[in-house]
Enzyme design. Sequence first.
Site, PDB file in Angstrom:
ATOM      1  N   CYS A  64       0.564  -1.163  -0.069  1.00 20.65           N
ATOM      2  CA  CYS A  64      -0.472   0.123   0.012  1.00 20.65           C
ATOM      3  C   CYS A  64       1.110   0.959  -0.103  1.00 20.65           C
ATOM      4  CB  CYS A  64      -0.873  -0.508   1.559  1.00 20.65           C
ATOM      5  SG  CYS A  64      -0.151  -0.293   2.481  1.00 20.65           S
TER       6      CYS A  64
HETATM    7  C1  RB5 Z   1      -4.759   5.150   1.174  1.00 21.88           C
HETATM    8  O1  RB5 Z   1      -5.393   6.321   1.137  1.00 21.88           O
HETATM    9  C2  RB5 Z   1      -3.703   4.818   2.007  1.00 21.88           C
HETATM   10  O2  RB5 Z   1      -3.858   4.874   3.261  1.00 21.88           O
HETATM   11  C3  RB5 Z   1      -2.823   3.441   2.243  1.00 21.88           C
HETATM   12  O3  RB5 Z   1      -1.918   3.006   0.934  1.00 21.88           O
HETATM   13  C4  RB5 Z   1      -2.227   3.002   3.142  1.00 21.88           C
HETATM   14  O4  RB5 Z   1      -0.636   3.327   2.909  1.00 21.88           O
HETATM   15  C5  RB5 Z   1      -2.670   2.404   4.048  1.00 21.88           C
HETATM   16  O5  RB5 Z   1      -1.882   2.119   4.748  1.00 21.88           O
END
Ligand code: RB5
Length: 149
Positions: A64
Site C-alpha cells: 500500500c
Molecule cells: C490509502 O490512502 C493509504 O492509506 C494506503 O495506501 C496505505 O498507506 C495504508 O496504510
Amino acid sequence: MTIAIGSDHNGVTLKEALLQGVLKGLNVRDFGVFSSESVDYPDVAFAVARAVASGEYERGILICGTGIGMAIAANKVKGIRAAPCSDVYSAKMSRRDNDANILCLGGRVVGPGLAAEIVAVWLNEPFAGGRHARRLEKIRTQEESCHDE
Ligand code: RB5
C-alpha cells in the site's frame, strides 16, 4: 514456492515493477489491484492473507502507500505474521526470528530497486526456529484466545 501478491492503488506501480523484475518466473498469483483507482486496502489484505493462512500460497506480499495498513489488516487473519519492512535487515530478521509469512511494502516509501532487494532476501531467508519457535507459540496461544474464525 507459491506467492500471493496484492496492492491497493498506492502500491500498484511497485507491484508491477516487482512482477516484471525480482518475481518474474516465480509461481505468483496477482490478487490485484490492476489500476490506480482508489480502493480500500483491507479488501486486498484479507484476500491475500486468507490465501496464505489457508495454505493455498506459502507466502504473501502486500503493498500500500506505507505498508502499514496492509500489515495491520493482514495480521487480523489467524495464522498470519505480516511484517512491514523498508530495509533489507528488517526483512531478513522478519523471516529468521519471526517466520513472517507476509511481507508488506510501502509504495510511497521504498523505490523499486530497494524493494527488489528486500523481496529477494525475504524470500530466501529461512526461519531459525529454536527459541524463536517458542516465542511464536506464545503468539499462537494468544491468537487462539481471541479468534473464532
Ligand atoms: C490509502 O490512502 C493509504 O492509506 C494506503 O495506501 C496505505 O498507506 C495504508 O496504510
